[in-house]
Design a protein around this motif. Sequence first.
Motif, mmCIF file in Angstrom:
data_model
loop_
_atom_site.group_PDB
_atom_site.id
_atom_site.type_symbol
_atom_site.label_atom_id
_atom_site.label_comp_id
_atom_site.label_asym_id
_atom_site.label_seq_id
_atom_site.Cartn_x
_atom_site.Cartn_y
_atom_site.Cartn_z
ATOM 1 N N MET A 15 1.723 -19.077 31.961
ATOM 2 C CA MET A 15 1.997 -18.016 31.016
ATOM 3 C C MET A 15 3.342 -18.306 30.345
ATOM 4 O O MET A 15 4.270 -18.783 31.001
ATOM 5 N N GLU A 16 3.443 -17.988 29.084
ATOM 6 C CA GLU A 16 4.682 -18.176 28.333
ATOM 7 C C GLU A 16 5.431 -16.845 28.256
ATOM 8 O O GLU A 16 4.838 -15.776 28.360
ATOM 9 N N PHE A 17 6.737 -16.908 28.026
ATOM 10 C CA PHE A 17 7.554 -15.700 27.980
ATOM 11 C C PHE A 17 7.139 -14.749 26.861
ATOM 12 O O PHE A 17 7.210 -13.533 27.029
ATOM 13 N N GLU A 18 6.706 -15.275 25.735
ATOM 14 C CA GLU A 18 6.289 -14.407 24.632
ATOM 15 C C GLU A 18 5.145 -13.491 25.076
ATOM 16 O O GLU A 18 5.167 -12.279 24.831
ATOM 17 N N GLN A 19 4.156 -14.060 25.742
ATOM 18 C CA GLN A 19 3.030 -13.273 26.245
ATOM 19 C C GLN A 19 3.509 -12.322 27.336
ATOM 20 O O GLN A 19 3.121 -11.152 27.372
ATOM 21 N N ASP A 58 6.519 -11.025 27.803
ATOM 22 C CA ASP A 58 7.319 -9.955 27.208
ATOM 23 C C ASP A 58 6.437 -8.854 26.620
ATOM 24 O O ASP A 58 6.765 -7.668 26.721
ATOM 25 N N ARG A 59 5.316 -9.220 26.026
ATOM 26 C CA ARG A 59 4.381 -8.210 25.498
ATOM 27 C C ARG A 59 3.772 -7.402 26.637
ATOM 28 O O ARG A 59 3.617 -6.186 26.526
ATOM 29 N N VAL A 95 5.111 -6.739 29.508
ATOM 30 C CA VAL A 95 6.116 -5.933 30.193
ATOM 31 C C VAL A 95 6.611 -4.753 29.353
ATOM 32 O O VAL A 95 7.227 -3.835 29.888
ATOM 33 N N GLU A 96 6.332 -4.720 28.061
ATOM 34 C CA GLU A 96 6.818 -3.645 27.193
ATOM 35 C C GLU A 96 6.482 -2.238 27.709
ATOM 36 O O GLU A 96 7.358 -1.378 27.723
ATOM 37 N N PRO A 97 5.247 -1.941 28.116
ATOM 38 C CA PRO A 97 4.967 -0.594 28.627
ATOM 39 C C PRO A 97 5.808 -0.247 29.868
ATOM 40 O O PRO A 97 6.258 0.883 30.020
ATOM 41 N N LEU A 98 6.042 -1.234 30.737
ATOM 42 C CA LEU A 98 6.874 -0.997 31.914
ATOM 43 C C LEU A 98 8.314 -0.723 31.501
ATOM 44 O O LEU A 98 8.959 0.183 32.031
ATOM 45 N N ARG A 99 8.821 -1.483 30.551
ATOM 46 C CA ARG A 99 10.187 -1.258 30.044
ATOM 47 C C ARG A 99 10.329 0.139 29.453
ATOM 48 O O ARG A 99 11.312 0.828 29.686
ATOM 49 N N ALA A 100 9.345 0.567 28.663
ATOM 50 C CA ALA A 100 9.396 1.895 28.051
ATOM 51 C C ALA A 100 9.400 2.974 29.128
ATOM 52 O O ALA A 100 10.173 3.931 29.059
ATOM 53 N N ARG A 101 8.569 2.807 30.118
ATOM 54 C CA ARG A 101 8.505 3.782 31.216
ATOM 55 C C ARG A 101 9.792 3.758 32.037
ATOM 56 O O ARG A 101 10.296 4.789 32.458
ATOM 57 N N ILE A 105 3.614 -6.027 37.323
ATOM 58 C CA ILE A 105 3.103 -5.203 36.226
ATOM 59 C C ILE A 105 1.687 -4.749 36.521
ATOM 60 O O ILE A 105 1.224 -3.750 36.010
ATOM 61 N N ARG A 106 1.023 -5.540 37.352
ATOM 62 C CA ARG A 106 -0.399 -5.334 37.685
ATOM 63 C C ARG A 106 -1.270 -5.468 36.460
ATOM 64 O O ARG A 106 -2.226 -4.697 36.261
ATOM 65 N N ALA A 107 -0.934 -6.447 35.627
ATOM 66 C CA ALA A 107 -1.719 -6.738 34.424
ATOM 67 C C ALA A 107 -3.081 -7.279 34.828
ATOM 68 O O ALA A 107 -3.204 -8.058 35.769
ATOM 69 N N GLY A 108 -4.084 -6.878 34.122
ATOM 70 C CA GLY A 108 -5.441 -7.355 34.364
ATOM 71 C C GLY A 108 -6.171 -6.579 35.436
ATOM 72 O O GLY A 108 -7.310 -6.862 35.743
#
Length: 154
Positions: free
Chosen positions: A1-5, A7-8, A10-16, A149-152
């Motif tokens: 995984m690349e940081f750009e992906q 970072d996208r 993690v955005e909801p976690l950052r907002a929360r 993040i528990r993505a997926g």
Amino acid sequence: MEFEQFDRLVEPLRARAATFDVDGFKLIEGRTAAPEEIAEAERALGATLPAQYKMFMERYGGGMFGFVDLLPVRAARSGKDSDNIVTVSRAEFPDGSAVALAPVGTGDFWGFPVEHGRCRGEVWFYYHDDDEPTPVAEDFLEFVAQHGIRAGRD
């Protein structure tokens, strides 16, 4: 995984995390490390850490990150949070075969396998009572996405 992906993702976690405050518990603790601190940890471990991990520690840091408690590169100045990747890795893997990344909470750890003084990029699950670790993620960001993040997950 690349940081750009990443970072996208993690955005909801950052907002929360920006509005989350329950008894001093943080969703993203952010115990970042400077390049000099990371180099010092590598010398102490006798192993080169993966570039992706080093960049993550500079940008996001150790401590709580969503649902995973990542060992920081440097220990807290005082108190109960004195564990870091060096102290825990030395205790759990005295032969230098792995670098501990995060406790599972059962006496087990997630970590990087070490070969010839270099950490491999994959993250493995190390059972406290079994000599056979299990690969869990192809790289560090994938590991944090899955477990922090528990993505997926549905």
